[in-house]
Design an enzyme around this catalytic site. Structure first.
Site, mmCIF file in Angstrom:
data_model
loop_
_atom_site.group_PDB
_atom_site.id
_atom_site.type_symbol
_atom_site.label_atom_id
_atom_site.label_comp_id
_atom_site.label_asym_id
_atom_site.label_seq_id
_atom_site.Cartn_x
_atom_site.Cartn_y
_atom_site.Cartn_z
ATOM 1 C CE LYS A 119 -30.296 -11.991 10.189
ATOM 2 N NZ LYS A 119 -29.663 -12.635 9.145
ATOM 3 C CB CYS A 134 -26.986 -20.262 11.365
ATOM 4 S SG CYS A 134 -25.615 -19.049 10.886
ATOM 5 C CD GLN A 169 -33.871 -14.268 7.369
ATOM 6 O OE1 GLN A 169 -34.230 -13.678 6.434
ATOM 7 N NE2 GLN A 169 -32.634 -14.415 7.846
ATOM 8 C CG ASP A 201 -35.434 -15.567 15.280
ATOM 9 O OD1 ASP A 201 -35.535 -14.426 14.998
ATOM 10 O OD2 ASP A 201 -34.650 -16.615 15.150
ATOM 11 C CG HIS A 231 -30.428 -18.479 12.854
ATOM 12 N ND1 HIS A 231 -29.679 -18.341 13.829
ATOM 13 C CD2 HIS A 231 -30.082 -18.155 11.790
ATOM 14 C CE1 HIS A 231 -28.522 -17.691 13.302
ATOM 15 N NE2 HIS A 231 -28.828 -17.514 11.943
HETATM 16 N N1 PLP Z 1 -33.005 -15.701 13.403
HETATM 17 C C1 PLP Z 1 -32.901 -15.967 12.314
HETATM 18 C C2 PLP Z 1 -34.065 -16.576 11.767
HETATM 19 C C3 PLP Z 1 -31.891 -15.375 11.530
HETATM 20 O O1 PLP Z 1 -32.025 -15.658 10.017
HETATM 21 C C4 PLP Z 1 -30.819 -14.751 12.034
HETATM 22 C C5 PLP Z 1 -29.815 -14.505 11.209
HETATM 23 O O2 PLP Z 1 -29.359 -14.899 10.156
HETATM 24 C C6 PLP Z 1 -30.863 -14.732 13.429
HETATM 25 C C7 PLP Z 1 -31.956 -15.117 14.228
HETATM 26 C C8 PLP Z 1 -29.568 -13.979 14.092
HETATM 27 O O3 PLP Z 1 -29.519 -12.759 13.558
HETATM 28 P P1 PLP Z 1 -28.139 -12.129 13.893
HETATM 29 O O4 PLP Z 1 -27.104 -12.747 13.231
HETATM 30 O O5 PLP Z 1 -28.232 -10.644 13.269
HETATM 31 O O6 PLP Z 1 -27.830 -11.769 15.454
#
Ligand code: PLP
Length: 401
Positions: A223, A359, A200, A197, A120
């Protein structure tokens, strides 16, 4: 046989959305919230909001107590050794930026940071920018044919120059668990720091950060059925001292005069300014709620629903599923149809799914696609939601034929 979610009624918005003619299938973007969270927010705001860690008065003491109780709940949820290893931020994105700035001093020119081809933007751009600032090499670990980070390639690319590995636990586009234990072992063998990270991954099942053996684990509350504006960093004891203070201001400081200041240790030293107090308290209530559920029943429900989603999509001509999704989300394209056109028709029929690059522009480019539709599930979804999706999809495809 219909597949009913026994937890659907715990999420009042799902009913409300249905009354608005909306079928919510975008939980990987953000989840709906349980009543337990709404009750906690009401309780906090109706009984007296107060700032934490600074006021001597009773409301301040209550807020601080509830805030720190939530830190312990997060620590317990992740099986961290100590709640002092849990740092609150404003989201996964700000957590990853905190790490990319706070760890900057660990690197010298020519060092390498390894990430994967499916990250992401939140776990790509902070490292990319750090690499540019410090003249480092950003190494991209490629994917195998199933959309997993390729372990053979990773073992060739993770080497003595690797200072840090930052990878997703579960892809937000391909819906697959990444081979974390092997990847983390490769990095550890080189003495590199590891960042997971979990944005998800944290949503599905329970994850034990000590067993995982990563240095840092990051996720967003929203999430995980919690409130927005709140992220979490778990930091292992060995890695924590390597993290330099990044944002400066109230609350993170120990002593200050005009020319010099000393800062607090973690976690408060990394929580500059007023934190998202209500959200932290709300996340604690959300975790209590999630903890009260039969974990096996939740996992079974998620697995069965995913199977039906995947099979339903695969049965349709022209639909091509991306990768080999294992759980909770499926991204797909339809031959000869632009994802934006299909998304438009689905939206018109009240199907709330996500379209575009999710993203993860480099991944979509690598797949040779301008975008894809992503359907993602929460524990409140049931088979009727899928029937409505499939019916809307069939109608859309007929129109677009
Ligand atoms: N990492 C992953 C795999 C994500 O799916 C997301 C959000 O969709 C993020 C990081 C970033 O999360 P946030 O937008 O809540 O900061």
């Amino acid at each position: 046989m219909p597949l009913i979610s026994p937890w659907r009624a715990d999420f009042p918005a799902i009913d409300a959305l249905q009354r608005q003619g909306q079928t919510y299938l975008d939980s990987a973007a953000t989840t709906q919230k349980p009543q337990a969270l709404l009750d906690a927010l009401m309780h906090y705001y109706c009984n007296g909001a107060a700032n934490v860690h600074r006021a001597q008065h009773l409301p301040g003491a209550h807020a601080t107590q509830a805030f720190e109780a939530s830190r312990s709940k997060v620590s317990h949820w992740l099986n961290a050794a100590d709640s002092g290893q849990i740092i609150f931020t404003h989201g996964a994105t700000s957590a990853l930026n905190l790490l990319a700035y706070g760890l900057e001093g660990v690197f010298s020119a020519g060092d390498e940071i390894a990430i994967s081809a499916l990250e992401h933007h939140a776990n790509l751009l902070p490292w990319q920018q750090l690499a540019q600032r410090r003249n480092l090499k950003l190494v991209i670990l490629p994917l195998d044919a199933h959309g997993l980070i390729d372990l053979d390639a990773a073992s060739a690319l993770i080497g003595p120059n690797t200072r840090l590995l930052a990878v997703s636990q579960f892809s937000n586009v391909l819906g697959a668990w990444q081979p974390l234990p092997r990847l983390l072992a490769l990095a550890r063998a080189q003495g590199a720091l590891t960042v997971v990270d979990g944005a998800q991954g944290v949503v599905h099942g329970r994850h034990d950060v000590q067993a995982l053996g990563c240095d840092f684990y990051v996720f967003s509350s929203h999430k995980l059925y919690g409130p927005e504006g709140l992220g979490v960093i778990y930091a292992g004891n060995e890695a924590l001292p390597k993290l330099a203070h990044w944002q400066f201001g109230g609350e993170m400081v120990l002593t200050a005069d005009y020319r010099h200041a000393e800062f607090r240790a973690a976690p408060l030293g990394f929580e500059a300014g007023t934190p998202p107090i209500a959200s932290v308290i709300g996340l604690g209530a959300t975790l209590d709620y999630l903890d009260s559920l039969d974990q096996r029943a939740v996992a079974d429900h998620e697995a069965q629903l995913h199977k039906r989603l995947l099979e339903g999509l695969q049965q349709r001509d022209r639909v091509r599923v991306l990768g080999a999704p294992e759980l909770a989300l499926v991204s797909f394209v339809v031959e000869g149809v632009h994802n934006a056109d299909l998304a438009h028709l689905l939206t018109e029929q009240g199907i709330a799914v996500r379209a575009g690059h999710h993203c993860a522009m480099p991944l979509l480019k690598h797949l040779g696609l301008p975008g894809a539709i992503r359907v993602s599930l929460g524990l409140y979804n049931d088979s009727d939601d899928l029937l409505r999706l499939f019916s809307a999809l069939d109608q859309s495809l007929e129109l677009l034929a």
